[in-house]
Design an enzyme around this catalytic site. Sequence first.
Site, PDB file in Angstrom:
ATOM      1  N   LYS A 161      -8.137   3.237   1.786  1.00 34.81           N
ATOM      2  CA  LYS A 161      -7.467   4.543   1.770  1.00 34.81           C
ATOM      3  C   LYS A 161      -7.639   5.356   0.494  1.00 34.81           C
ATOM      4  O   LYS A 161      -7.925   6.552   0.551  1.00 34.81           O
ATOM      5  CB  LYS A 161      -5.979   4.365   2.054  1.00 34.81           C
ATOM      6  CG  LYS A 161      -5.739   4.001   3.491  1.00 34.81           C
ATOM      7  CD  LYS A 161      -4.319   3.597   3.752  1.00 34.81           C
ATOM      8  CE  LYS A 161      -4.272   2.672   4.953  1.00 34.81           C
ATOM      9  NZ  LYS A 161      -4.947   1.364   4.721  1.00 34.81           N
TER      10      LYS A 161
ATOM     11  N   LYS B 150     -18.583  30.587 -28.102  1.00 34.84           N
ATOM     12  CA  LYS B 150     -19.101  29.950 -26.887  1.00 34.84           C
ATOM     13  C   LYS B 150     -18.308  30.239 -25.626  1.00 34.84           C
ATOM     14  O   LYS B 150     -17.094  30.412 -25.655  1.00 34.84           O
ATOM     15  CB  LYS B 150     -19.150  28.424 -27.079  1.00 34.84           C
ATOM     16  CG  LYS B 150     -20.306  28.019 -27.973  1.00 34.84           C
ATOM     17  CD  LYS B 150     -20.572  26.544 -27.876  1.00 34.84           C
ATOM     18  CE  LYS B 150     -21.311  26.226 -26.588  1.00 34.84           C
ATOM     19  NZ  LYS B 150     -21.403  24.791 -26.370  1.00 34.84           N
TER      20      LYS B 150
ATOM     21  N   SER C  22     -14.911  27.120 -26.342  1.00 37.90           N
ATOM     22  CA  SER C  22     -14.983  25.897 -27.123  1.00 37.90           C
ATOM     23  C   SER C  22     -13.837  25.894 -28.131  1.00 37.90           C
ATOM     24  O   SER C  22     -13.440  26.943 -28.631  1.00 37.90           O
ATOM     25  CB  SER C  22     -16.336  25.857 -27.838  1.00 37.90           C
ATOM     26  OG  SER C  22     -16.243  25.029 -28.968  1.00 37.90           O
TER      27      SER C  22
ATOM     28  N   SER D  87       0.841  -1.202   0.000  1.00 45.37           N
ATOM     29  CA  SER D  87       0.000   0.000   0.000  1.00 45.37           C
ATOM     30  C   SER D  87       0.875   1.251   0.000  1.00 45.37           C
ATOM     31  O   SER D  87       0.372   2.371   0.016  1.00 45.37           O
ATOM     32  CB  SER D  87      -0.931   0.006   1.207  1.00 45.37           C
ATOM     33  OG  SER D  87      -0.210  -0.261   2.393  1.00 45.37           O
TER      34      SER D  87
ATOM     35  N   ASN E 246     -18.285  28.195 -22.060  1.00 43.96           N
ATOM     36  CA  ASN E 246     -18.871  27.012 -21.428  1.00 43.96           C
ATOM     37  C   ASN E 246     -18.695  27.004 -19.917  1.00 43.96           C
ATOM     38  O   ASN E 246     -17.646  27.396 -19.418  1.00 43.96           O
ATOM     39  CB  ASN E 246     -18.217  25.743 -21.993  1.00 43.96           C
ATOM     40  CG  ASN E 246     -18.519  25.566 -23.464  1.00 43.96           C
ATOM     41  OD1 ASN E 246     -19.562  25.996 -23.936  1.00 43.96           O
ATOM     42  ND2 ASN E 246     -17.589  24.961 -24.186  1.00 43.96           N
TER      43      ASN E 246
ATOM     44  N   THR F 253     -40.842  25.207  -8.695  1.00 45.47           N
ATOM     45  CA  THR F 253     -40.915  23.790  -8.328  1.00 45.47           C
ATOM     46  C   THR F 253     -41.080  23.058  -9.659  1.00 45.47           C
ATOM     47  O   THR F 253     -41.649  23.629 -10.598  1.00 45.47           O
ATOM     48  CB  THR F 253     -42.104  23.483  -7.395  1.00 45.47           C
ATOM     49  OG1 THR F 253     -43.309  23.818  -8.081  1.00 45.47           O
ATOM     50  CG2 THR F 253     -42.044  24.279  -6.097  1.00 45.47           C
ATOM     51  N   HIS F 254     -40.586  21.861  -9.757  1.00 40.33           N
ATOM     52  CA  HIS F 254     -40.600  21.097 -11.024  1.00 40.33           C
ATOM     53  C   HIS F 254     -39.938  21.882 -12.152  1.00 40.33           C
ATOM     54  O   HIS F 254     -40.293  21.716 -13.314  1.00 40.33           O
ATOM     55  CB  HIS F 254     -42.029  20.722 -11.440  1.00 40.33           C
ATOM     56  CG  HIS F 254     -42.862  20.172 -10.328  1.00 40.33           C
ATOM     57  ND1 HIS F 254     -42.904  18.841 -10.011  1.00 40.33           N
ATOM     58  CD2 HIS F 254     -43.666  20.792  -9.414  1.00 40.33           C
ATOM     59  CE1 HIS F 254     -43.704  18.650  -8.981  1.00 40.33           C
ATOM     60  NE2 HIS F 254     -44.174  19.815  -8.591  1.00 40.33           N
TER      61      HIS F 254
ATOM     62  N   TYR G 274      -9.077  -7.531  12.054  1.00 40.73           N
ATOM     63  CA  TYR G 274      -8.449  -6.985  10.853  1.00 40.73           C
ATOM     64  C   TYR G 274      -8.375  -8.025   9.729  1.00 40.73           C
ATOM     65  O   TYR G 274      -8.075  -9.188   9.960  1.00 40.73           O
ATOM     66  CB  TYR G 274      -7.024  -6.487  11.169  1.00 40.73           C
ATOM     67  CG  TYR G 274      -6.331  -5.930   9.936  1.00 40.73           C
ATOM     68  CD1 TYR G 274      -6.509  -4.603   9.553  1.00 40.73           C
ATOM     69  CD2 TYR G 274      -5.537  -6.745   9.114  1.00 40.73           C
ATOM     70  CE1 TYR G 274      -5.918  -4.100   8.403  1.00 40.73           C
ATOM     71  CE2 TYR G 274      -4.940  -6.255   7.959  1.00 40.73           C
ATOM     72  CZ  TYR G 274      -5.138  -4.931   7.606  1.00 40.73           C
ATOM     73  OH  TYR G 274      -4.552  -4.437   6.470  1.00 40.73           O
TER      74      TYR G 274
ATOM     75  N   GLN H 207      -7.180  -2.677   3.710  1.00 40.18           N
ATOM     76  CA  GLN H 207      -6.173  -1.818   3.078  1.00 40.18           C
ATOM     77  C   GLN H 207      -6.773  -1.031   1.901  1.00 40.18           C
ATOM     78  O   GLN H 207      -6.257   0.000   1.502  1.00 40.18           O
ATOM     79  CB  GLN H 207      -5.000  -2.683   2.611  1.00 40.18           C
ATOM     80  CG  GLN H 207      -3.873  -1.905   1.956  1.00 40.18           C
ATOM     81  CD  GLN H 207      -2.619  -2.743   1.813  1.00 40.18           C
ATOM     82  OE1 GLN H 207      -1.950  -3.014   2.801  1.00 40.18           O
ATOM     83  NE2 GLN H 207      -2.307  -3.184   0.612  1.00 40.18           N
TER      84      GLN H 207
ATOM     85  N   GLU I 111     -19.803  22.226 -14.309  1.00 39.11           N
ATOM     86  CA  GLU I 111     -20.053  20.885 -14.865  1.00 39.11           C
ATOM     87  C   GLU I 111     -19.118  19.864 -14.219  1.00 39.11           C
ATOM     88  O   GLU I 111     -19.534  18.747 -13.882  1.00 39.11           O
ATOM     89  CB  GLU I 111     -19.861  20.896 -16.383  1.00 39.11           C
ATOM     90  CG  GLU I 111     -21.022  21.562 -17.110  1.00 39.11           C
ATOM     91  CD  GLU I 111     -20.746  21.794 -18.596  1.00 39.11           C
ATOM     92  OE1 GLU I 111     -21.656  22.226 -19.289  1.00 39.11           O
ATOM     93  OE2 GLU I 111     -19.613  21.557 -19.055  1.00 39.11           O
TER      94      GLU I 111
ATOM     95  N   ASN J 103      -2.028  -3.225  12.918  1.00 35.96           N
ATOM     96  CA  ASN J 103      -3.490  -3.082  12.842  1.00 35.96           C
ATOM     97  C   ASN J 103      -3.983  -1.867  13.622  1.00 35.96           C
ATOM     98  O   ASN J 103      -4.783  -1.074  13.119  1.00 35.96           O
ATOM     99  CB  ASN J 103      -4.169  -4.355  13.355  1.00 35.96           C
ATOM    100  CG  ASN J 103      -3.808  -5.561  12.507  1.00 35.96           C
ATOM    101  OD1 ASN J 103      -3.201  -5.411  11.448  1.00 35.96           O
ATOM    102  ND2 ASN J 103      -4.165  -6.751  12.971  1.00 35.96           N
TER     103      ASN J 103
HETATM  104  N1  ARG Z   1      -0.966  -1.699   5.014  1.00 34.80           N
HETATM  105  C1  ARG Z   1      -1.919  -2.219   5.920  1.00 34.80           C
HETATM  106  C2  ARG Z   1      -3.255  -1.523   5.741  1.00 34.80           C
HETATM  107  O1  ARG Z   1      -3.282  -0.493   5.155  1.00 34.80           O
HETATM  108  C3  ARG Z   1      -1.454  -2.043   7.328  1.00 34.80           C
HETATM  109  C4  ARG Z   1      -1.935  -3.075   8.274  1.00 34.80           C
HETATM  110  C5  ARG Z   1      -1.364  -4.388   7.950  1.00 34.80           C
HETATM  111  N2  ARG Z   1      -1.594  -5.345   8.969  1.00 34.80           N
HETATM  112  C6  ARG Z   1      -1.446  -6.624   8.733  1.00 34.80           C
HETATM  113  N3  ARG Z   1      -1.614  -7.415   9.719  1.00 34.80           N
HETATM  114  N4  ARG Z   1      -1.140  -7.068   7.550  1.00 34.80           N
HETATM  115  O2  ARG Z   1      -4.285  -1.959   6.197  1.00 34.80           O
END
Ligand code: ARG
Length: 461
Positions: A323, A281, A275, A21, A283, A153-154, A315, A320, A288, A108
């Site tokens: 994120k 134009k 454009s 990660s 835009n 409205t509408h 966990y 992972q 948007e 964890n």
């Molecule tokens: N990179 C992991 C995550 O984002 C960290 C935790 C990993 N823990 C494990 N027991 N493999 O969740």
Amino acid sequence: MQEQQILKNTNAEILNQFNASLLFDKKLYAQDIKGSIAHSKMLALQGIISVDDQIKIETGLLKIKGEIESNQFVWKIEDEDIHMAIENRLGQIVGGAAGRLHTARSRNDQVATDFTLYVQDKTLDIKAKLKRLIEVLVVIASKHSDTLIPGMTHLQHAQPINFGFHMLAYANMFRRDFERFGSSYERNNYSPLGSAALAGTPHNIDRFKTAELLGFYAPTNCALDSSSNRDFALEILFNIATSMMHISRLSEELILWSSYEFGFVKMSDEYATTSSIMPQKKNPDVPELLRGKTGRVYGNLIGLLTVMKGLPLAYNKDTQEDKEGVFDSVETIEISLDILTAVMETLIINKENMEKACQIGHLSATDMADYLVKNKNIPFRTAYYITKEVVSYANSINKDVSQLDINELRKSCSELSSIEDEVLRYLDLRNSMNARDSFGGTSTAQTKVQIELFENWLSCN
Ligand code: ARG
């Protein structure tokens, strides 16, 4: 033989990439270092590591922070994630002491802590940006509490309102967003650190101390829950999705209002693009995009809800996947709020066109019916049908009901043949707007009351 070797290496590389990660969670470096310093301080206070080792660890961590911030840190995919990357580098810098840092914690609870810290920091940033947008909307409202605009409205003309009132509708949405982010902050400001892998630790740690050092109110209660809880991430994703929905609704109106058909506003040239093929134009690309980006933010919320739904305690590596969506949603809303605020701040408002548009669609027809009910004791349903006749008469002579003179009104319907002049006052568009003077209504007076309430709110938030 040689070929097999290459294949093996390649597989290992692919696996590293798949498992890692680091490429995205390096964003959490500052939170990771902050969390590790707090953890090391607590370990030293509890006599679990020596003060000497703690000093080495802290100095090393700060050096790593400097390396990352000056782009000198060498990122290696084999480190897997930001936690191992920092710990491994710490080993190179301070040697043996580095090996003591991970006492009484696991990645964890470490990742849960880092990610909570990130979400909490960003929650405060987003709140500040929402407040700035609300300020701008309230300023526009205070300049336009007497500017007529067709209330719809509408997407059909309904009743006259003022443009300030329209802006305050959005200010209210963004205020609820501000408060929603705030209540999530309060609910989630607890430290998972020390939950360890899933069940706590046999070491004599002080979780209240690390919670305090990190700015949390207290430690979380249940290690099994908090080592894999991601509600805080889901909450920020939901809060962002809701705010983006509000941003998207305002963007949609900006797009409509800046069309030839409406002509209510003009976006400053910086925010309108041309454009590549049609030279005439301009835009509305910016609103948007704001409207379009709302889709991916919804996707991030649904994505994480789906990741979490089948996970047994505690966990699992699936987590992972939490994120990237959060980073993306946070970055999307931050830039969206900045840009929308700038668009609104520089918006050119065409009062004349707004008021002209009010003369189409018989916006004060309801006032005619209300007048008959209030002043002539006519049952509402009868008044409704009388007004319907007035409207079709007005249509037949190509006028709006607000433009009829008294003779035309008397002619329009047999029940009105001797109606007094005073009815004309009720059909006047500005009077119609100002007649809606109930609390929270559109009258200029009530709009000013609401502006004042907002000004008070802004000064205490
Ligand atoms: N990179 C992991 C995550 O984002 C960290 C935790 C990993 N823990 C494990 N027991 N493999 O969740």
